[in-house]
Write a protein that holds these residues in place. Structure first.
Motif, PDB file in Angstrom:
ATOM      1  N   MET A   1       0.836  -1.203   0.000  1.00  0.00           N
ATOM      2  CA  MET A   1       0.000   0.000   0.000  1.00  0.00           C
ATOM      3  C   MET A   1       0.873   1.256   0.000  1.00  0.00           C
ATOM      4  N   PRO A   2       0.456   2.306  -0.734  1.00  0.00           N
ATOM      5  CA  PRO A   2       1.211   3.560  -0.712  1.00  0.00           C
ATOM      6  C   PRO A   2       1.164   4.177   0.677  1.00  0.00           C
ATOM      7  N   SER A   3       2.178   5.002   0.977  1.00  0.00           N
ATOM      8  CA  SER A   3       2.187   5.735   2.236  1.00  0.00           C
ATOM      9  C   SER A   3       1.171   6.876   2.155  1.00  0.00           C
ATOM     10  N   LEU A   4       0.246   6.916   3.099  1.00  0.00           N
ATOM     11  CA  LEU A   4      -0.814   7.917   3.080  1.00  0.00           C
ATOM     12  C   LEU A   4      -0.461   9.083   3.995  1.00  0.00           C
ATOM     13  N   PRO A   5      -0.935  10.289   3.689  1.00  0.00           N
ATOM     14  CA  PRO A   5      -0.628  11.442   4.545  1.00  0.00           C
ATOM     15  C   PRO A   5      -1.245  11.277   5.927  1.00  0.00           C
ATOM     16  N   HIS A   6      -0.653  11.930   6.913  1.00  0.00           N
ATOM     17  CA  HIS A   6      -1.114  11.780   8.297  1.00  0.00           C
ATOM     18  C   HIS A   6      -2.554  12.248   8.477  1.00  0.00           C
ATOM     19  N   ASP A   7      -2.999  13.191   7.640  1.00  0.00           N
ATOM     20  CA  ASP A   7      -4.363  13.709   7.747  1.00  0.00           C
ATOM     21  C   ASP A   7      -5.276  13.134   6.658  1.00  0.00           C
ATOM     22  N   HIS A   8      -4.959  11.935   6.227  1.00  0.00           N
ATOM     23  CA  HIS A   8      -5.697  11.307   5.123  1.00  0.00           C
ATOM     24  C   HIS A   8      -7.193  11.234   5.415  1.00  0.00           C
ATOM     25  N   ASP A   9      -7.566  10.882   6.630  1.00  0.00           N
ATOM     26  CA  ASP A   9      -8.992  10.752   6.960  1.00  0.00           C
ATOM     27  C   ASP A   9      -9.721  12.086   6.835  1.00  0.00           C
ATOM     28  N   VAL A  10      -9.065  13.160   7.249  1.00  0.00           N
ATOM     29  CA  VAL A  10      -9.663  14.491   7.130  1.00  0.00           C
ATOM     30  C   VAL A  10      -9.827  14.859   5.653  1.00  0.00           C
ATOM     31  N   ARG A  11      -8.806  14.568   4.868  1.00  0.00           N
ATOM     32  CA  ARG A  11      -8.872  14.839   3.437  1.00  0.00           C
ATOM     33  C   ARG A  11      -9.988  14.033   2.774  1.00  0.00           C
ATOM     34  N   MET A  12     -10.114  12.749   3.160  1.00  0.00           N
ATOM     35  CA  MET A  12     -11.146  11.910   2.563  1.00  0.00           C
ATOM     36  C   MET A  12     -12.546  12.376   2.962  1.00  0.00           C
ATOM     37  N   ALA A  13     -12.689  12.917   4.161  1.00  0.00           N
ATOM     38  CA  ALA A  13     -14.001  13.451   4.557  1.00  0.00           C
ATOM     39  C   ALA A  13     -14.394  14.599   3.627  1.00  0.00           C
ATOM     40  N   ARG A  14     -13.429  15.447   3.273  1.00  0.00           N
ATOM     41  CA  ARG A  14     -13.726  16.531   2.328  1.00  0.00           C
ATOM     42  C   ARG A  14     -14.056  15.966   0.948  1.00  0.00           C
ATOM     43  N   ALA A  15     -13.306  14.951   0.519  1.00  0.00           N
ATOM     44  CA  ALA A  15     -13.563  14.359  -0.796  1.00  0.00           C
ATOM     45  C   ALA A  15     -14.953  13.743  -0.854  1.00  0.00           C
ATOM     46  N   HIS A  16     -15.373  13.079   0.219  1.00  0.00           N
ATOM     47  CA  HIS A  16     -16.707  12.474   0.235  1.00  0.00           C
ATOM     48  C   HIS A  16     -17.795  13.545   0.251  1.00  0.00           C
ATOM     49  N   LEU A  17     -17.556  14.642   0.948  1.00  0.00           N
ATOM     50  CA  LEU A  17     -18.520  15.740   0.943  1.00  0.00           C
ATOM     51  C   LEU A  17     -18.673  16.307  -0.472  1.00  0.00           C
ATOM     52  N   SER A  18     -17.554  16.478  -1.150  1.00  0.00           N
ATOM     53  CA  SER A  18     -17.587  16.953  -2.534  1.00  0.00           C
ATOM     54  C   SER A  18     -18.302  15.962  -3.439  1.00  0.00           C
ATOM     55  N   LEU A  19     -18.040  14.682  -3.250  1.00  0.00           N
ATOM     56  CA  LEU A  19     -18.686  13.651  -4.055  1.00  0.00           C
ATOM     57  C   LEU A  19     -20.206  13.686  -3.879  1.00  0.00           C
ATOM     58  N   ALA A  20     -20.656  13.904  -2.653  1.00  0.00           N
ATOM     59  CA  ALA A  20     -22.100  13.974  -2.405  1.00  0.00           C
ATOM     60  C   ALA A  20     -22.723  15.131  -3.181  1.00  0.00           C
ATOM     61  N   GLY A  21     -22.089  16.291  -3.122  1.00  0.00           N
ATOM     62  CA  GLY A  21     -22.612  17.435  -3.870  1.00  0.00           C
ATOM     63  C   GLY A  21     -22.561  17.215  -5.364  1.00  0.00           C
ATOM     64  N   LEU A  22     -21.458  16.640  -5.838  1.00  0.00           N
ATOM     65  CA  LEU A  22     -21.314  16.364  -7.262  1.00  0.00           C
ATOM     66  C   LEU A  22     -22.415  15.435  -7.759  1.00  0.00           C
ATOM     67  N   SER A  23     -22.692  14.390  -6.999  1.00  0.00           N
ATOM     68  CA  SER A  23     -23.674  13.400  -7.446  1.00  0.00           C
ATOM     69  C   SER A  23     -25.086  13.973  -7.492  1.00  0.00           C
ATOM     70  N   VAL A  24     -25.421  14.828  -6.517  1.00  0.00           N
ATOM     71  CA  VAL A  24     -26.743  15.456  -6.521  1.00  0.00           C
ATOM     72  C   VAL A  24     -26.858  16.423  -7.699  1.00  0.00           C
ATOM     73  N   GLY A  25     -25.812  17.227  -7.922  1.00  0.00           N
ATOM     74  CA  GLY A  25     -25.830  18.138  -9.057  1.00  0.00           C
ATOM     75  C   GLY A  25     -25.894  17.400 -10.388  1.00  0.00           C
ATOM     76  N   ASP A  26     -25.186  16.294 -10.468  1.00  0.00           N
ATOM     77  CA  ASP A  26     -25.208  15.460 -11.670  1.00  0.00           C
ATOM     78  C   ASP A  26     -26.617  14.936 -11.929  1.00  0.00           C
ATOM     79  N   ALA A  27     -27.229  14.372 -10.897  1.00  0.00           N
ATOM     80  CA  ALA A  27     -28.570  13.799 -11.054  1.00  0.00           C
ATOM     81  C   ALA A  27     -29.609  14.878 -11.363  1.00  0.00           C
TER      82      ALA A  27
END
Length: 224
Positions: A1-27
């Motif tokens: 597995m690649p080495s992940l940044p120490h704040d990876h979970d925080v970054r992924m929370a932002r990515a998932h929030l963006s994904l939620a908005g993207l999917s609603v806008g897409d639909a």
């Protein structure tokens, strides 16, 4: 597995929030494909489209981007290309364009993505908007590191969009997504768009953004 940044979970929370908005806008946007008169009337009346709202290939490909970020903490184009192809196999009915289908089918068949992406449109590569439509989670993940967001956005476009204008579109949207997070306490749409223009490579995409900034005083969506 690649080495992940120490704040990876925080970054992924932002990515998932963006994904939620993207999917609603897409639909939501998908419900406005149809006869021009119907679309214009719905916009004028601010009518909420009837259910169901079905997400499209843009969300499918954004899901692959989020998977790539989750695994690598960055955009690995090789991994991403194969995730794109796999999701296409699982849901080919999501509205993929003809060129995208050809590219993804070739990747699934084992052809090198660099070759098939660069070969379309007479060797110019696609300059379509697909790379921009799916990239917002990249900007969210790297919201505190704009240079990395820009480079990761460019790499995210490569498996399907070899043309520089398409890559510029991905850079513009990722930049805007990162800036939206940075400005969340004090939103400033004009500054967001102007800063996005500053970071977008020269070309048709950037010129279109300049025109969009000039439309900021318009009160109705038609001219835009």
């Amino acid at each position: 597995m690649p080495s992940l940044p120490h704040d990876h979970d925080v970054r992924m929370a932002r990515a998932h929030l963006s994904l939620a908005g993207l999917s609603v806008g897409d639909a939501l946007g998908e419900r406005f494909f149809g006869r021009d008169s119907v679309v214009e009337r719905a916009i004028a009346q601010r009518a909420e489209p009837l259910a169901p709202w079905s997400w499209t290939d843009d969300t499918a490909m954004a899901l692959s981007i989020v998977e790539t970020l989750a695994r690598h903490g960055d955009i690995d184009p090789d991994f991403l290309a194969h995730r794109f192809a796999r999701r296409h196999e699982l849901g080919p009915h999501r509205g993929y364009g003809g060129t995208a289908r050809e590219i993804l089918q070739d990747i699934a068949a084992g052809k090198p993505w660099r070759e098939v992406s660069a070969a379309v449109f007479g060797g110019e590569g696609s300059r379509g908007n697909g790379a921009a439509m799916r990239v917002a989670p990249v900007g969210a993940y790297f919201a505190d590191d704009l240079p990395r967001a820009i480079e990761a956005a460019r790499r995210s476009a490569l498996p399907t969009h070899a043309h520089p204008d398409a890559q510029a579109g991905a850079i513009a949207v990722a930049t805007a997504a990162a800036l939206a997070w940075q400005m969340r306490a004090a939103p400033d749409g004009e500054r967001l768009l102007a800063t996005t223009i500053d970071h977008t490579p020269a070309g048709l995409t950037r010129r279109g953004l300049v025109q969009a900034l000039e439309l900021r005083a318009q009160a109705v969506p038609g001219p835009a």
